[in-house]
Enzyme design. Structure first.
Site, PDB file in Angstrom:
ATOM      1  N   HIS A   1      37.863  44.178  47.851  1.00 24.58           N
ATOM      2  CA  HIS A   1      37.829  44.807  46.530  1.00 24.58           C
ATOM      3  C   HIS A   1      39.081  44.449  45.718  1.00 24.58           C
ATOM      4  O   HIS A   1      38.976  44.001  44.563  1.00 24.58           O
ATOM      5  CB  HIS A   1      37.726  46.327  46.684  1.00 24.58           C
ATOM      6  CG  HIS A   1      37.657  47.065  45.397  1.00 24.58           C
ATOM      7  ND1 HIS A   1      36.465  47.394  44.785  1.00 24.58           N
ATOM      8  CD2 HIS A   1      38.635  47.548  44.568  1.00 24.58           C
ATOM      9  CE1 HIS A   1      36.703  48.042  43.659  1.00 24.58           C
ATOM     10  NE2 HIS A   1      38.019  48.143  43.506  1.00 24.58           N
ATOM     11  N   GLU A   2      40.240  44.648  46.321  1.00 25.37           N
ATOM     12  CA  GLU A   2      41.481  44.377  45.592  1.00 25.37           C
ATOM     13  C   GLU A   2      41.682  42.882  45.348  1.00 25.37           C
ATOM     14  O   GLU A   2      42.257  42.491  44.323  1.00 25.37           O
ATOM     15  CB  GLU A   2      42.682  44.960  46.355  1.00 25.37           C
ATOM     16  CG  GLU A   2      42.636  46.462  46.556  1.00 25.37           C
ATOM     17  CD  GLU A   2      42.468  47.247  45.255  1.00 25.37           C
ATOM     18  OE1 GLU A   2      42.899  46.739  44.200  1.00 25.37           O
ATOM     19  OE2 GLU A   2      41.892  48.351  45.300  1.00 25.37           O
TER      20      GLU A   2
ATOM     21  N   HIS B   1      40.121  41.939  42.023  1.00 22.00           N
ATOM     22  CA  HIS B   1      41.012  42.167  40.880  1.00 22.00           C
ATOM     23  C   HIS B   1      42.102  41.095  40.814  1.00 22.00           C
ATOM     24  O   HIS B   1      42.377  40.538  39.751  1.00 22.00           O
ATOM     25  CB  HIS B   1      41.672  43.545  40.999  1.00 22.00           C
ATOM     26  CG  HIS B   1      40.724  44.699  40.927  1.00 22.00           C
ATOM     27  ND1 HIS B   1      39.793  44.850  39.930  1.00 22.00           N
ATOM     28  CD2 HIS B   1      40.583  45.783  41.743  1.00 22.00           C
ATOM     29  CE1 HIS B   1      39.118  45.982  40.116  1.00 22.00           C
ATOM     30  NE2 HIS B   1      39.567  46.555  41.215  1.00 22.00           N
TER      31      HIS B   1
END
Length: 454
Positions: free
Chosen positions: A22-23, A26
């Protein structure tokens, strides 16, 4: 103890993988769109490991509390920015670019789910054929005309090679409280259509074991009457039953297999049963008083014990779902979409009170399921990772302040009005979002504790 350690280890691995994915979404998109990344952190709180790397000397951190992560980017709202680096500040980017960076986290969760499902379908996932073992009298399934030894071939026209696919489709349909058409194949290979009529079904149909609530018990291999697991705080523990105990007789009647034992327990709620058991080669006499539990067929007895599981699925009940790489990719994409839609739909039903809040699971349940799936093999663990990754992606896209979806909501307002959302409104939204998340977290923990000890 080994089961607990396996669950903890599988939970940590699950969180580590999904938070990193997920990170990284980003982080990767921010770098590609010219934003300077100051820190990439897995976890919160005190750093356990730290490293500076890259031309920007980005700080990579693994922190003590592994319940999330974050990517810190250069931003004038969070500190002074050198004039020569203003073009690399997050807040200086266009609304579209900021939205792309924020949306990248959930998108990477969906992409990871597709990859996990793809690998699972290529290597093949083993399941159990959806063969009906027993139909409870006066149940929804009995009213539909289902019979023992029927194999469920399709549910509402969708093929069902395993019980897992049957349950998935039923879960998607059960909240509508309408009619569900099942196609079955009997022992003589004749096909019939049956309709489950849910219009008069209990409101809490989605709670507990869905098949049990419908009145369906899957066919199972004949299991010996040997205790495999004892639930803490249950009647079995109070009676002194332990893992490995073989039940020989109950109230003087011989117990040939686990089903014999279950039938006696179910018929004796709040009544003492005298047992003769074998433990380590010695015979012992014990007494157990099953608790009274309400079920579809009425009040039944329950002692909180599970049988010793079989080492493998019998060949006659075994089903393997496997595709070639190209078809597996299509199936993986479809599965990810279906799981996303189902997750969003269940959340919506819970919000309006049409689905039970007991469906929410917290970290304790996730850890338990992680341990089970890890012990069940690679394909099972990949499926678990995919499901949790989809849930993480969907939850983060909800329009709740402090979540990615909340930021995307602000950017949409900015794109329409041409002005950023006022800082005061953002702060109020953050407080509301934090309160909502804390409330959901408390409820999820309560549900976990109820499942474990209730």
């Amino acid at each position: 103890m080994n089961t607990v350690l396996t669950s903890v280890a599988a939970f940590v691995v699950t969180l580590g993988i999904l938070i990193t994915i997920h990170e990284f979404g980003h982080y990767w998109v921010a770098r590609r769109l010219g934003v300077k990344v100051l820190r990439f952190s897995i976890g919160f709180g005190r750093p356990l490991w730290r490293r500076l790397a890259g031309p920007d000397q980005t700080e990579y951190v693994v922190a003590a509390l592994p319940l999330g992560g974050y990517v810190k980017m250069l931003d004038e709202r969070e500190g002074e920015v050198k004039p020569e680096e203003l073009s690399r500040a997050f807040n200086r980017k266009s609304v579209g670019r900021r939205a792309a960076i924020v949306a990248a986290g959930p998108v990477f969760n969906f992409l990871f789910a597709i990859m996990a499902y793809w690998v699972m379908f290529v290597i093949g996932v083993e399941g159990v054929k959806p063969v009906v073992g027993e139909i409870q009298p006066a149940s929804i399934a009995a009213q539909a005309g289902l019979k023992s030894n029927d194999e469920i071939v399709t549910v509402d026209g969708k093929a069902t090679p395993t019980w897992e696919t049957v349950l998935f489709i039923l879960l998607d349909k059960v909240y509508d409280k309408g009619e569900i058409v099942l196609e079955v194949r009997d022992q003589d290979s004749r096909r019939r259509l049956h309709t489950l009529d849910l219009r008069g079904a209990p409101k809490a149909l989605d709670r507990g074991d869905l098949l049990e609530n419908l009145g369906i018990r899957p066919v199972r291999p004949v299991l010996p009457a040997v205790i495999g697991e004892v639930e803490k705080g249950g009647a079995a523990e109070a009676a002194g039953l332990a893992k490995g105990d073989k039940i020989l007789t109950a109230d003087g009647a011989a117990i040939r297999n686990w089903d014999d034992w279950v039938n006696i327990v179910r018929k004796h709620p709040n009544q003492i049963i005298t047992m003769q058991i074998e433990r380590a080669g010695a015979s012992l006499a014990l007494e157990v008083k099953p608790a009274a539990v309400k079920a579809q067929a009425g009040t039944i007895g329950r002692i909180g014990a599970a049988p010793e599981p079989p080492t493998e699925i019998p060949a006659a009940l075994r089903a393997v779902v496997r595709y070639n790489p190209a078809e597996a990719l299509l199936q993986a994409g479809a599965k990810t979409w279906e799981m996303s839609a189902l997750t969003l739909r269940v959340l919506g039903k819970m919000l309006v009170g049409q689905a039970s809040l007991e469906n929410l699971s917290g970290p304790l349940s996730i850890a338990q399921y992680a341990g089970y799936s890890a012990q069940d093999g690679l394909a099972s663990f990949l499926r678990f990772l995919a499901i949790v990754s989809v849930s993480l992606g969907v939850l983060n896209l909800l329009p709740v302040p402090v979540l990615d979806g909340g930021h995307l909501m602000y950017y949409l307002v900015e794109a329409v009005t041409g002005r950023p959302v006022p800082a005061m409104m953002e702060q109020v939204g953050q407080r509301i979002g934090i309160a909502l998340l804390l409330g959901l977290t408390v409820l999820a923990f309560y549900n976990d504790l109820t499942r474990l000890f209730g």
